[in-house]
Structures are given as C-alpha cells and as structure tokens.
Write a protein that holds these residues in place. Structure first.
Motif, PDB file in Angstrom:
ATOM      1  N   PRO A 411      11.364  -6.928  -4.151  1.00 58.64           N
ATOM      2  CA  PRO A 411      11.855  -5.847  -3.264  1.00 58.64           C
ATOM      3  C   PRO A 411      10.851  -5.584  -2.143  1.00 58.64           C
ATOM      4  O   PRO A 411       9.653  -5.859  -2.275  1.00 58.64           O
ATOM      5  N   ASP A 412      11.360  -5.051  -1.042  1.00 62.93           N
ATOM      6  CA  ASP A 412      10.472  -4.712   0.079  1.00 62.93           C
ATOM      7  C   ASP A 412       9.409  -3.712  -0.367  1.00 62.93           C
ATOM      8  O   ASP A 412       9.672  -2.833  -1.196  1.00 62.93           O
ATOM      9  N   ARG A 413       8.236  -3.838   0.214  1.00 63.33           N
ATOM     10  CA  ARG A 413       7.196  -2.842   0.020  1.00 63.33           C
ATOM     11  C   ARG A 413       7.173  -1.987   1.289  1.00 63.33           C
ATOM     12  O   ARG A 413       6.904  -2.501   2.383  1.00 63.33           O
ATOM     13  N   ILE A 414       7.456  -0.721   1.126  1.00 61.08           N
ATOM     14  CA  ILE A 414       7.734   0.157   2.260  1.00 61.08           C
ATOM     15  C   ILE A 414       6.638   1.209   2.393  1.00 61.08           C
ATOM     16  O   ILE A 414       6.241   1.836   1.402  1.00 61.08           O
ATOM     17  N   PHE A 415       6.180   1.401   3.623  1.00 58.92           N
ATOM     18  CA  PHE A 415       5.090   2.332   3.910  1.00 58.92           C
ATOM     19  C   PHE A 415       5.505   3.259   5.040  1.00 58.92           C
ATOM     20  O   PHE A 415       6.371   2.924   5.863  1.00 58.92           O
ATOM     21  N   ALA A 416       4.849   4.387   5.125  1.00 59.93           N
ATOM     22  CA  ALA A 416       5.187   5.356   6.163  1.00 59.93           C
ATOM     23  C   ALA A 416       4.675   4.917   7.525  1.00 59.93           C
ATOM     24  O   ALA A 416       5.356   5.046   8.537  1.00 59.93           O
ATOM     25  N   THR A 417       3.459   4.383   7.576  1.00 59.16           N
ATOM     26  CA  THR A 417       2.836   4.037   8.855  1.00 59.16           C
ATOM     27  C   THR A 417       2.521   2.553   8.934  1.00 59.16           C
ATOM     28  O   THR A 417       2.352   1.883   7.908  1.00 59.16           O
ATOM     29  N   ALA A 418       2.402   2.067  10.154  1.00 64.79           N
ATOM     30  CA  ALA A 418       2.037   0.671  10.368  1.00 64.79           C
ATOM     31  C   ALA A 418       0.624   0.394   9.865  1.00 64.79           C
ATOM     32  O   ALA A 418       0.331  -0.701   9.370  1.00 64.79           O
ATOM     33  N   GLU A 419      -0.248   1.380   9.983  1.00 61.04           N
ATOM     34  CA  GLU A 419      -1.632   1.211   9.524  1.00 61.04           C
ATOM     35  C   GLU A 419      -1.686   1.010   8.014  1.00 61.04           C
ATOM     36  O   GLU A 419      -2.387   0.115   7.518  1.00 61.04           O
ATOM     37  N   ASP A 420      -0.925   1.830   7.270  1.00 62.50           N
ATOM     38  CA  ASP A 420      -0.886   1.674   5.811  1.00 62.50           C
ATOM     39  C   ASP A 420      -0.300   0.309   5.438  1.00 62.50           C
ATOM     40  O   ASP A 420      -0.777  -0.362   4.511  1.00 62.50           O
TER      41      ASP A 420
END
Length: 774
Positions: A411-420
């Motif tokens: 599954p996709d690994r989803i983050f809030a920010t591009a930096e994270d």
C-alpha cells in the motif's frame, strides 16, 4: 462456468473482454505439431510462403472462425515458433503466440513487462506480410525502431521476408528502400513527417510513402492516447523566431503574490493590480489598450512562472528541449507554439529558434487512422480500453503472463508534507540497500531525480541516475538496475525497451542470489497523473515470475493532490507523521481519476475540432492526387480557357502545357490550403469567446469552417485560371510568382500547456463563479 462467464463478458463488452479461448485452442494444436517440425531440416521459407498464401488466406482471421478445424492457423503458429527458435534462439511461449493471433485479429494486446512484446510484434508483422500486406511497425523513437528491426531481421529472413527501418537521419533514398520492404520499422513521428512531405510533392517520382495498409503500434497506449493529439507540422520559409528579452527581463523582477498570482491548478497566472501598474510603468503603455503587448507580457509571465527548467524542459547545447512527461526523457523534435517557445528561450537568454509558416499539419491520431488495419501492444492497455474503442474502434485482449506474477505491491505510504515523505524515502532506500537488494526509484521529474541522488550521496550511497540529461546511457543503466546492491534513480520508465534482469546479466548464480533477497524493489516518489504510468513503473519488478516488490510514497503537498484535490485535504497523521486513514488512499485515487478525466476531455475536445479538418484534408488530398498523377489540371484549364490552352499548345507543345497546368494547380492548391489552416487556427483561438454568449464553440467553429473550405476550393480554381491565362511557359514558373518555400522543416507541437488565451479567460471566469458560490 468459465464459458458462461466469458459469454457474459463479451455481451457486456467490458474493457479487456476479448475472448482468448479460440486463440488458445489454435496454440494448443500448434504445440502438437512442434515435434514434427523440429525433426525437419528445412521448413523455411517455402513452408511459410505456402502457409501464408494458401492457409492463412487474404482476409482477416475472425475470432469466430478460429477453431479446431483451422489446421492452417495452427500450422502457421508452429512454423513461426520454429523459425524464431532457429533464427533467434528464442522459442515463443504459448502466451506470445496467443498475443500474435489476437493482434492478427485486429486487437491491442496487453502483455506485462518482460513477456517479450518485441518478438510478438515481429511474429504478427510476419503474419500480415505473408498475407501480402505491407506492414509498418510504429515505434516511439528511432532507437527502438532500428534496434527491433535489426534484432528481428534473422526471423524475417528465415520466413522469406524483408525488413527495413527509418530514422531521422535517413535520406529519401534510404526511406524509399525501407518502405519497399515487407516490414518497415519507424518512429511514429518519422512516418508522419514523410506523409507531410509527400503531400507537397509536385512530381510522382519524388513520393516516398506507399499507401498505408497495416500499422502495428508498439507502446500503443502512449502513441494512440497520450500523444494522439500532438500535431506533426511541416513548415516553410523558416525565419528566426521573435525573442522577447525585454519582456523576460521585466517579468523576472516581478514577485509572486504581490505582482502576480497563480491559480489552484497551477495552469494560469494573472497580474495583480500592482503588477499591472508595474508593467505599464516599465513599458510606458496602457497595457490593455494594446492586445499585442498583453500577449507578449502574458507569454513571458507564463514562461517565467509556470514552466520550470529540469521539470518541463532542459537546456542543452544552447537550446530548449521539452521533456515528455509520460516518458521522462527529451521529447525529440517537439516545441511549444511559437510564441511560448520564444518566451522560454528569452527567459533562458538563448537565441530564438527558427519559425515559419505552417504548410500542413497532421495529428498522430489522424496519421494512425489512415491505416485500414491497426493493432498494437503495450503493458498497460486496459486502463485506456474505452478510449481505444472510442477513437480507433480497437478492443483490448489481456494476455496472461507466461509465469504467474508474484510481485508484492505494498500500500502507498502517505505523509502530510513533502519533507516528511523525502526523509522516509531516503531511510527506506538505505534500509533496502543494506540487505543488497537492488532498488529502482522512479521520480516524477528531472529535478527530483537529481535532488534525490544528491541526498543519497550525502548518506554515503552511490546511485546511478537516468533522466533526460543522460539518456544516451539508457540501455546500459536499465540493464544493470537488477544487479545486487544497485540503486537506480530514474524518471518515467515507460518505453525504455530494455529488460531488467535480476543479477544485472545472464549469470544464473547472480540471478538466484538477487532473487533470494526478494528481487528488484521499485519505489515511486509520487503518484503520476495517469495510473498507467504507475503500473508501468511497478511492472519493472516481477518479470517472468521473478520475485519483486513495489511501493509508492505520497504526500499531501504532491502536485497531483494540490492540482486535482484542491477542495479536500488528507486526514490527520499519526504520531510518526504517517497518514494511515483509509480515506487518504481513496482521495489519492480520486485525484488521479480527476486528472485522467481532464486529459481525456482534452483529447476528446481536440478530436472534435480536428475531425472536420481531417475530412476536408482527405477530400482535398484526393483532388491533389488526381492532379499529381493524371491530366486533371490540363482538362480543367482546357475547359475554363480553351483559347489560351490551344494558343499555348501551339507555342510549346501539349506535354509542356500539361506539365505547366499541373504545376500551377498544385501551387495554388497548396497555397490556399496553407491559408485555410491559418484561418482555422485563428478561428479556434478566439472561438471560445462565443461561449460567453451561450453559443456552442464547436458548432460555431464548424459553421464557419465549412463555407471557408468551399470558398477555398473556388479560390484555388480562380487563382489557377488567372495564372494560366497570364503564364509565359517559355520561362520558369518560379519567376512568375509560383515560388515554393526554399526550405521546409518538420517538428511536433506540444499543446500549449495553458490552453488558448480564451481558454484561460473562461477558466478565470469559471473560477470566480465557483468561489462566489462558496
């Protein structure tokens, strides 16, 4: 039960519903003949010729007529399989033969990466050629056209067939020789350019392209859908383009948010009142009182604010080279419309490239639709099956892999920010690399690939980068991407044309070693606007039953989400900065569907406007062919001005008059067509304003196009008669106003990424209304 399921699927005609059972029965019968053929010392080319002439027949193989009683087809499969084994050292799998039969039946086949589509295409081409058809294998670039032609040449030779290929550097003589071959490989752009150049010939002996018969399209989804609306252009009387260095210097001083703003989709940029004041003071004009200056400022602002170096284009050897977003490499011979192209060149402080009057143009979709028989192959056809049916009347046959795919798609690994996201991405690459497992990282653009590679080097890792700046090493880099410990950072992998073998070569021990580590691990740094591009990246792992894995890293700041999911945001992150809410995955898929819908509507809209033009072009070219190959022009001049015709015949002879009449009519036909194209281009640029008056722009376009075309036909006749009446046939006609362009050149026009000026105005109005409703 399986039979009932297949019947229901065919009844509903869902994407991928082509029934493979008839093809599979034929292949099974071919397998029973294989041993007998292997014992024979000579099966080629006499057997192939006999099967081609007597057994395959001159008509298309219909799926409803392929059955156990068609021993000829089974024999053909057995013969070409044995021919491939002897000539190439490759025995086609049963699924490859099934794919060949599906293509011979006029379908687009979907076959996974690593399943041997190149061989399937060659077997299909041989089948059509043995029926007496002239076959063009349409490739995405010159490199693959030449490679595949040379690679498959022994197979064609074994079957008694000839093969040729065409490249950008091919001379007219080399092109004619290639087209005379039974099978011709060529990039789609070269085929189109040859068609355009032939349309300007004034002597039948100068023609290059034979009548189209069969097109086999490699990377069919890319050519038939992604690039379908790309116009191929023949230009003449080339001059240097108009650069706007003062405009580029002016907008370079403007600040986003203060002097200009960019809309939510990132497709439009607007001057603020402060920006307008600043520009007017700098130029000393009333900006909106001079449409020409407004256009120049807007183009410069678009180039400055919306087109990014190393994302949308690169600068190499003092020139701007566009990037093909679906392939991640230089878009050879492509340019934006002249005004935008010049604005980008001025932005980069480069000399303006040549420009000229468009003599004729042809979209790739129109080029392919010229062929009476079309089929194709790709790894990702199912996602565009509806479009293939809508625009080409083609259906998709999904060919199962030779060995089951065991790749693990996480599954996709989803983050809030591009930096994270980037921090987690670096850690994941380092962790996988520490085990020795090869890692392939697919990035969305050049800038990201270079930034990520630098970050990896800072961590002590040694990645190999493949992008549009170094694609000369493409085959070498891709071939080694499966080696133990390899880290390959690449832009889009579609159409690379090179297999990634585990171990990085053919040594079985190295292959087993990498397989034991889990095989190739593919990491995507973000979702593409098209799910097909994601699937093509995933498909680089798990070839031919190899182990492998894939995962995509996504952030709420990715362009896909900011552009196509502007009204919603991702759910909150957990304590570790990761978004695990199921709704996040739905939102990402939704944004991708919106993006695909936008691109489909652009395709449909382009085709709506192109359809009438293509009908007009087809009718006019039929007239042109009659003039070129016969005495149509002479008879028309004799009927229109008989006294002048007899007078000239007595002075210079009947043959000279006939030749002159042909040259006169062809000149005015070509000249009037060029003017008609210019009129339609201007008409379409402004037609969207009619929507503000609640009129349908397409209806309005067609309403004005038809009488303009009829008037053009009358004008061709009028000008031809006028010239014929005045012409001195003892002198060169070029000196009497019939001079053609001293040089012509060809290129592809990438759509203006921001639409026409009126598209942008309407977008702004729609956006304002949308905000007001909120």
């Amino acid at each position: 039960m399986a039979r009932v399921t297949g019947w229901i699927r065919r009844l509903l005609d869902k994407p991928g519903s082509v029934d493979l059972a008839p093809f599979q029965r034929i292949v099974a019968e071919a397998g029973e003949l294989e041993a007998g053929l292997r014992d024979r010392t000579e099966i080629m080319p006499s057997d192939a010729d006999r099967i081609g002439a007597d057994r395959i027949g001159a008509d298309r193989i219909g799926a409803d007529r392929i059955g156990a009683d068609r021993i000829g087809s089974a024999e053909f499969c057995a013969v070409v399989r044995e021919a491939a084994r002897r000539a190439l050292g490759e025995r086609p799998f049963d699924v490859q033969l099934a794919g060949m039969l599906a293509m011979l039946d006029g379908h687009v086949v979907q076959m996974a990466t690593g399943e041997g589509k190149t061989l399937v295409g060659a077997l299909t081409a041989a089948g059509f050629a043995l029926r007496g058809r002239r076959v063009h294998v349409v490739s995405v670039n010159d490199y693959l056209a030449r490679r595949d032609a040379e690679w498959m040449a022994p197979l064609y030779g074994a079957l008694g067939l000839t093969v040729g290929w065409i490249a950008e550097s091919s001379t007219p003589e080399e092109r004619r020789a290639a087209y005379v071959s039974d099978v011709t490989y060529a990039a789609v752009s070269e085929l189109g350019f040859d068609v355009l150049r032939d349309r300007m010939c004034t002597d039948p002996a100068d023609l290059v392209v034979p009548a189209p018969q069969v097109a086999i399209v490699d990377e069919a989804d890319s050519v038939l859908v992604d690039e379908a609306r790309v116009p191929l252009v023949l230009a003449g009387s080339a001059d240097q383009g108009v650069a706007l260095p003062e405009m580029a210097a002016l907008v370079r001083r403007l600040s986003r948010g203060y002097h200009y703003t960019i809309d939510e989709e990132g497709r439009n940029v607007f001057l603020t009142p402060k920006g307008t004041d600043t520009v007017e003071k700098a130029l000393g004009v009333d900006l909106y009182a001079d449409p020409g200056v407004v256009t120049q400022v807007n183009l410069a602002l678009h180039a400055h604010a919306l087109l990014t170096r190393d994302v949308d284009y690169i600068v190499r050897d003092g020139r701007v080279h566009l990037i093909n977003a679906s392939r991640g490499r230089v878009a050879m011979l492509q340019r934006w419309p002249d005004g935008l192209q010049a604005a980008v060149e001025a932005k980069e402080m480069l000399a303006a490239s040549e420009t000229g009057e468009i003599l004729d143009s042809l979209t790739i979709q129109s080029l392919i639709r010229r062929y009476p028989e079309i089929c194709g192959m790709t790894g990702t056809a199912l996602a565009v099956a509806d479009q293939l049916r809508e625009f080409y009347d083609l259906r998709v046959a999904v060919i199962p892999p030779n060995k089951p795919c065991v790749r693990v798609d996480e599954p996709d690994r989803i983050f809030a920010t591009a930096e994270d996201k980037e921090q987690a991405l670096l850690e994941e690459i380092a962790e996988r690399h520490a085990t020795g497992r090869p890692v392939l990282v697919g990035t969305l653009d050049i800038a990201e690939s270079e930034r990520l590679a630098e970050a990896l080097r800072a961590k002590g890792l040694d990645p190999v980068v493949l992008n549009a700046k170094n694609d000369a090493r493409e085959a070498e880099v891709v071939a080694r991407a499966g080696a133990r410990g390899a880290i390959t950072v690449s832009t889009q992998m579609a159409g690379r044309g090179t297999d990634i073998r585990l171990g990085g070569g053919r040594a079985e021990e190295r292959e087993r070693e990498v397989a034991a580590l889990g095989g190739l691990y593919v990491i995507g740094t973000g979702r593409h606007e098209s799910s097909r591009l994601d699937d093509q990246l995933r498909g680089r792992a798990g070839r031919q039953g190899d182990p492998g894995g894939s995962v995509f890293f996504v952030s709420g700041q990715d362009t896909l989400l900011t552009a196509y999911l502007a009204d919603e945001s991702l759910p909150a992150t957990d304590a570790d900065g990761v978004v695990r809410d199921r709704h996040a995955a739905y939102l990402i898929s939704h944004a991708q569907r919106v993006a695909e819908g936008v691109n489909l509507e652009i395709h449909r809209n382009t085709w709506r406007y192109t359809r009438l033009l293509e009908r007009q072009r087809g009718e006019l070219m039929e007239r042109r062919d009659k003039v070129l190959h016969g005495d149509t022009a002479a008879r028309a001049m004799l009927a229109a001005c008989p006294e002048r015709y007899r007078e000239l015949t007595e002075a210079v002879g009947a043959d000279a008059v006939q030749r002159a009449a042909r040259q006169i009519v062809l000149f005015h036909l070509d000249r009037c067509w060029t003017e008609h194209l210019g009129f339609l281009s201007d008409l379409r640029e402004g037609i969207h304003l009619r929507a503000l008056g609640r009129l349908n722009p397409l209806d309005e376009f067609n309403k004005e196009s038809v009488p303009a075309y009829r008037a053009m036909l009358d004008e061709i006749e009028r000008r031809s008669i006028e010239t014929f009446e005045k012409a001195d046939l003892t002198r060169d006609l070029d000196e009497q106003g019939l001079r053609r362009p001293s040089a012509t050149w060809t290129y592809l026009v990438q759509d203006n990424p921001f639409g026409s000026e009126w598209d942008r105005i309407l977008s702004r109005v729609a956006g304002a209304l949308k905000r007001r409703k909120r």
